[in-house]
Design a protein around this motif. Structure first.
Motif, PDB file in Angstrom:
ATOM      1  N   ALA A 107       0.833  -1.208   0.000  1.00  0.00           N
ATOM      2  CA  ALA A 107       0.000   0.000   0.000  1.00  0.00           C
ATOM      3  C   ALA A 107       0.869   1.260   0.000  1.00  0.00           C
ATOM      4  O   ALA A 107       0.584   2.234  -0.714  1.00  0.00           O
ATOM      5  N   GLU A 108       1.947   1.215   0.778  1.00  0.00           N
ATOM      6  CA  GLU A 108       2.865   2.354   0.845  1.00  0.00           C
ATOM      7  C   GLU A 108       3.558   2.584  -0.502  1.00  0.00           C
ATOM      8  O   GLU A 108       3.765   3.728  -0.937  1.00  0.00           O
ATOM      9  N   TYR A 109       3.917   1.502  -1.172  1.00  0.00           N
ATOM     10  CA  TYR A 109       4.615   1.592  -2.458  1.00  0.00           C
ATOM     11  C   TYR A 109       3.742   2.275  -3.509  1.00  0.00           C
ATOM     12  O   TYR A 109       4.207   3.144  -4.247  1.00  0.00           O
ATOM     13  N   PHE A 110       2.470   1.878  -3.569  1.00  0.00           N
ATOM     14  CA  PHE A 110       1.587   2.457  -4.588  1.00  0.00           C
ATOM     15  C   PHE A 110       1.174   3.894  -4.275  1.00  0.00           C
ATOM     16  O   PHE A 110       0.613   4.579  -5.124  1.00  0.00           O
ATOM     17  N   ALA A 111       1.483   4.347  -3.054  1.00  0.00           N
ATOM     18  CA  ALA A 111       1.244   5.750  -2.711  1.00  0.00           C
ATOM     19  C   ALA A 111       2.374   6.656  -3.193  1.00  0.00           C
ATOM     20  O   ALA A 111       2.249   7.888  -3.171  1.00  0.00           O
ATOM     21  N   LEU A 112       3.497   6.041  -3.631  1.00  0.00           N
ATOM     22  CA  LEU A 112       4.644   6.830  -4.109  1.00  0.00           C
ATOM     23  C   LEU A 112       4.430   7.299  -5.549  1.00  0.00           C
ATOM     24  O   LEU A 112       3.737   6.651  -6.334  1.00  0.00           O
ATOM     25  N   GLN A 113       5.075   8.389  -5.888  1.00  0.00           N
ATOM     26  CA  GLN A 113       5.135   8.821  -7.276  1.00  0.00           C
ATOM     27  C   GLN A 113       6.114   7.909  -8.028  1.00  0.00           C
ATOM     28  O   GLN A 113       7.052   7.372  -7.418  1.00  0.00           O
ATOM     29  N   PRO A 114       5.939   7.696  -9.340  1.00  0.00           N
ATOM     30  CA  PRO A 114       6.830   6.794 -10.094  1.00  0.00           C
ATOM     31  C   PRO A 114       8.309   7.092  -9.905  1.00  0.00           C
ATOM     32  O   PRO A 114       9.122   6.167  -9.768  1.00  0.00           O
ATOM     33  N   GLU A 115       8.681   8.382  -9.867  1.00  0.00           N
ATOM     34  CA  GLU A 115      10.100   8.726  -9.732  1.00  0.00           C
ATOM     35  C   GLU A 115      10.640   8.411  -8.333  1.00  0.00           C
ATOM     36  O   GLU A 115      11.860   8.286  -8.138  1.00  0.00           O
ATOM     37  N   GLU A 116       9.739   8.282  -7.345  1.00  0.00           N
ATOM     38  CA  GLU A 116      10.162   7.964  -5.974  1.00  0.00           C
ATOM     39  C   GLU A 116      10.435   6.472  -5.781  1.00  0.00           C
ATOM     40  O   GLU A 116      10.939   6.064  -4.734  1.00  0.00           O
ATOM     41  N   ARG A 117      10.107   5.676  -6.771  1.00  0.00           N
ATOM     42  CA  ARG A 117      10.270   4.227  -6.660  1.00  0.00           C
ATOM     43  C   ARG A 117      11.636   3.753  -7.171  1.00  0.00           C
ATOM     44  O   ARG A 117      11.910   2.560  -7.157  1.00  0.00           O
ATOM     45  N   ASN A 118      12.477   4.649  -7.599  1.00  0.00           N
ATOM     46  CA  ASN A 118      13.777   4.284  -8.174  1.00  0.00           C
ATOM     47  C   ASN A 118      14.851   4.178  -7.092  1.00  0.00           C
ATOM     48  O   ASN A 118      14.872   4.963  -6.143  1.00  0.00           O
ATOM     49  N   PHE A 119      15.746   3.208  -7.265  1.00  0.00           N
ATOM     50  CA  PHE A 119      16.874   3.034  -6.348  1.00  0.00           C
ATOM     51  C   PHE A 119      18.086   3.789  -6.886  1.00  0.00           C
ATOM     52  O   PHE A 119      18.255   3.915  -8.102  1.00  0.00           O
ATOM     53  N   PRO A 120      18.969   4.253  -5.991  1.00  0.00           N
ATOM     54  CA  PRO A 120      20.172   4.976  -6.445  1.00  0.00           C
ATOM     55  C   PRO A 120      21.242   4.028  -7.012  1.00  0.00           C
ATOM     56  O   PRO A 120      21.166   2.814  -6.840  1.00  0.00           O
ATOM     57  N   ASN A 121      22.216   4.601  -7.669  1.00  0.00           N
ATOM     58  CA  ASN A 121      23.412   3.898  -8.167  1.00  0.00           C
ATOM     59  C   ASN A 121      23.119   2.771  -9.156  1.00  0.00           C
ATOM     60  O   ASN A 121      23.859   1.781  -9.206  1.00  0.00           O
ATOM     61  N   GLN A 122      22.054   2.895  -9.925  1.00  0.00           N
ATOM     62  CA  GLN A 122      21.713   1.827 -10.864  1.00  0.00           C
ATOM     63  C   GLN A 122      22.729   1.707 -12.003  1.00  0.00           C
ATOM     64  O   GLN A 122      22.734   0.688 -12.715  1.00  0.00           O
ATOM     65  N   HIS A 123      23.619   2.682 -12.166  1.00  0.00           N
ATOM     66  CA  HIS A 123      24.660   2.594 -13.198  1.00  0.00           C
ATOM     67  C   HIS A 123      25.696   1.516 -12.870  1.00  0.00           C
ATOM     68  O   HIS A 123      26.467   1.097 -13.734  1.00  0.00           O
ATOM     69  N   LYS A 124      25.731   1.038 -11.605  1.00  0.00           N
ATOM     70  CA  LYS A 124      26.700   0.020 -11.193  1.00  0.00           C
ATOM     71  C   LYS A 124      26.241  -1.414 -11.498  1.00  0.00           C
ATOM     72  O   LYS A 124      27.019  -2.361 -11.355  1.00  0.00           O
ATOM     73  N   LEU A 125      24.988  -1.578 -11.893  1.00  0.00           N
ATOM     74  CA  LEU A 125      24.381  -2.914 -11.964  1.00  0.00           C
ATOM     75  C   LEU A 125      25.110  -3.878 -12.898  1.00  0.00           C
ATOM     76  O   LEU A 125      25.060  -5.095 -12.686  1.00  0.00           O
ATOM     77  N   HIS A 126      25.755  -3.376 -13.915  1.00  0.00           N
ATOM     78  CA  HIS A 126      26.376  -4.250 -14.908  1.00  0.00           C
ATOM     79  C   HIS A 126      27.903  -4.207 -14.866  1.00  0.00           C
ATOM     80  O   HIS A 126      28.546  -4.736 -15.773  1.00  0.00           O
ATOM     81  N   ASP A 127      28.452  -3.612 -13.800  1.00  0.00           N
ATOM     82  CA  ASP A 127      29.907  -3.507 -13.691  1.00  0.00           C
ATOM     83  C   ASP A 127      30.481  -4.862 -13.262  1.00  0.00           C
ATOM     84  O   ASP A 127      30.283  -5.297 -12.125  1.00  0.00           O
ATOM     85  N   PRO A 128      31.216  -5.559 -14.144  1.00  0.00           N
ATOM     86  CA  PRO A 128      31.708  -6.903 -13.802  1.00  0.00           C
ATOM     87  C   PRO A 128      32.836  -6.908 -12.780  1.00  0.00           C
ATOM     88  O   PRO A 128      33.224  -7.972 -12.284  1.00  0.00           O
ATOM     89  N   ASN A 129      33.362  -5.731 -12.445  1.00  0.00           N
ATOM     90  CA  ASN A 129      34.463  -5.651 -11.478  1.00  0.00           C
ATOM     91  C   ASN A 129      33.973  -5.559 -10.024  1.00  0.00           C
ATOM     92  O   ASN A 129      34.788  -5.513  -9.104  1.00  0.00           O
ATOM     93  N   LEU A 130      32.658  -5.512  -9.833  1.00  0.00           N
ATOM     94  CA  LEU A 130      32.092  -5.440  -8.479  1.00  0.00           C
ATOM     95  C   LEU A 130      31.616  -6.821  -8.033  1.00  0.00           C
ATOM     96  O   LEU A 130      31.618  -7.779  -8.819  1.00  0.00           O
ATOM     97  N   TYR A 131      31.223  -6.932  -6.778  1.00  0.00           N
ATOM     98  CA  TYR A 131      30.753  -8.211  -6.223  1.00  0.00           C
ATOM     99  C   TYR A 131      29.241  -8.300  -6.400  1.00  0.00           C
ATOM    100  O   TYR A 131      28.485  -7.583  -5.733  1.00  0.00           O
ATOM    101  N   HIS A 132      28.800  -9.197  -7.249  1.00  0.00           N
ATOM    102  CA  HIS A 132      27.379  -9.321  -7.554  1.00  0.00           C
ATOM    103  C   HIS A 132      26.769 -10.536  -6.837  1.00  0.00           C
ATOM    104  O   HIS A 132      27.264 -11.650  -6.966  1.00  0.00           O
TER     105      HIS A 132
END
Length: 463
Positions: free
Chosen positions: A150-175
């Motif tokens: 219920a809390e999630y659907f009360a958010l605006q679409p832009e408020e549902r995004n997580f930070p640092n998503q540019h790191k998701l495909h970096d193979p040098n990090l620990y996934h």
């Protein structure tokens, strides 16, 4: 000196109590034997018989049963011992009347058989009820999911995004990856992994769930960010390529157990497709707790193999599994391709080399075996036997201290083994978030749960 004297006295008292209990237990066993013999003699008596011996046997049975009941709450009294002597005298009389030993042996065999049948039936009932309890969602967990959704659907679409998503495909990090439909279990895996890590800023957690639980799990991590680590939450229902490859075979799974037919359970065989930009990933089940920094696994020599896992082929241990326990070696194809003595291994914490996986096309091999298993009974339902055949000769053994199993079914796992382990696994039905979980292991899991969180308080999820 006084303290030592007190400790000596306490130890002496405990030894005395232990010896007394042993004596009582031996006497109770004697009473049970007396009752069994007395009931056999009663069965020899003609129907509706009211002879003096029958009356005496019935009286003695009542007296000994009463004495047994009293022994549960206190020491054996003199009257209890006297009742045992009286029963012995009555049994001696009965043995003189009923002298046919073969008839006595036959009756005892029949009673033993009936008792064993009752035990078998009760064991089946207990197993069914434990499995049923293991598959249910506690009321508090359901409440938590609803509030977060219920809390999630009360958010605006832009408020549902997580930070640092540019790191998701970096193979040098620990996934790390965890596939889960349980918000609390998922939260513990992420929290325990990050709190145990020496370099949490280099950790990327990929959480995959279904569309029903995506809002709740996303909201939890929006409200409780994982420190310096990066998190991604995806829904399996957005993987369009998966529905074409997997949907038809899923419907053919011959099992009513959702653990076996769940798409999330079989998603592990599609890791290179889920993470096409990555070369290595550590897959964790949602019923584990991470206690040590596990980034050292990225330095393990995989020897050109695809899967790094802890083995489960040590006989005498509760985690022992043999290939023929789950795989049908009476089938000629199976007997030709696989060795029955091949060492088995566990899911729960697995390091996968995705580059080697793609090169060997193991997802295609998995599909071939899945289709063969749908045509004839080659292995039991579930992902474990399919994992053994898919990664056959493609698994490197990890040190056992990386991953300790059994906390969801074995109450005898040593405390030292648990505390030395990098990852502990509540595999089995007795999960730590359920009432049927093994109580002495729950604290390892509970210390990573935010019981002070307002939503947990409102949903009556307490320590």
């Amino acid at each position: 000196k006084q303290e030592q004297s007190k400790q000596t006295t306490v130890r002496h008292d405990r030894n005395v109590q232990s010896q007394t209990r042993r004596v009582i237990d031996e006497k109770v066993k004697e009473m049970k034997d007396q009752l069994t013999r007395a009931k056999v003699y009663l069965n020899f008596a003609p129907p509706n018989s009211n002879s003096q011996l029958v009356k005496e046997l019935k009286l003695r049975i009542k007296e000994v049963e009463r004495a047994m009941g009293e022994s549960k709450h206190s020491n054996l009294s003199k009257s209890a011992l006297q009742r045992m002597k009286s029963m012995d005298a009555t049994l001696l009389k009965a043995s003189c009347v009923y002298t046919d030993c073969s008839a006595m042996a036959g009756k005892l065999r029949a009673m033993t058989y009936n008792a064993e049948e009752q035990v078998r039936t009760q064991k089946k009932e207990v197993t069914f009820l434990v499995q049923l309890a293991g598959r249910t969602t506690p009321k508090g967990l359901y409440c938590l999911s609803m509030r977060l959704t219920a809390e999630y659907f009360a958010l605006q679409p832009e408020e549902r995004n997580f930070p640092n998503q540019h790191k998701l495909h970096d193979p040098n990090l620990y996934h790390f990856a965890v596939f889960s439909d349980n918000v609390l279990a998922c939260a513990v895996v992420v929290s325990s992994t990050i709190s145990s890590s020496m370099e949490s800023g280099r950790i990327i957690f990929h959480v995959v769930t279904d569309s029903l639980n995506l809002p709740a799990i996303s909201m939890w991590f929006l409200l409780n960010p994982p420190g310096k680590a990066t998190i991604q939450v995806q829904s399996i229902d957005t993987f369009e390529w998966l529905s074409t490859k997997y949907g038809t075979t899923l419907q053919k799974q011959n099992s009513h157990d959702p653990r076996y037919t769940s798409a999330l359970n079989h998603l592990r065989f599609y890791l290179p497709d889920v993470f096409p930009m990555l070369n290595k990933i550590l897959l964790l089940d949602h019923d584990v707790v991470v206690q040590r920094d596990v980034t050292g696994l990225w330095n393990v020599n995989m020897k050109g193999k695809v899967n790094g896992a802890v083995e489960t082929c040590q006989e005498g241990e509760p985690s022992f599994r043999q290939m023929d326990m789950f795989i049908n070696f009476s089938d000629p194809m199976v007997a030709k391709r696989f060795g029955v003595k091949t060492c088995t291994w566990a899911f729960g914490m697995n390091m996968f080399d995705l580059h080697e996986w793609r090169r060997r096309n193991l997802t295609g091999l998995y599909h071939n075996y899945l289709q063969l298993g749908n045509k004839r009974p080659l292995w039991k339902a579930g992902s474990l036997p399919l994992g053994w055949v898919t990664f056959y000769n493609q698994t490197v053994a990890l040190d056992r201290r990386w991953h300790v199993l059994g906390l969801g079914y074995d109450s005898g796992v040593g405390r030292g083994n648990i505390e030395r382990a990098a990852v502990i696994h509540y595999d089995g039905f007795m999960k730590p978030w359920l009432d049927i979980g093994i109580e002495k292991y729950k604290d390892y899991w509970r210390k990573h749960v935010k019981y002070e969180h307002a939503y947990l308080q409102q949903c009556n999820i307490h320590r």
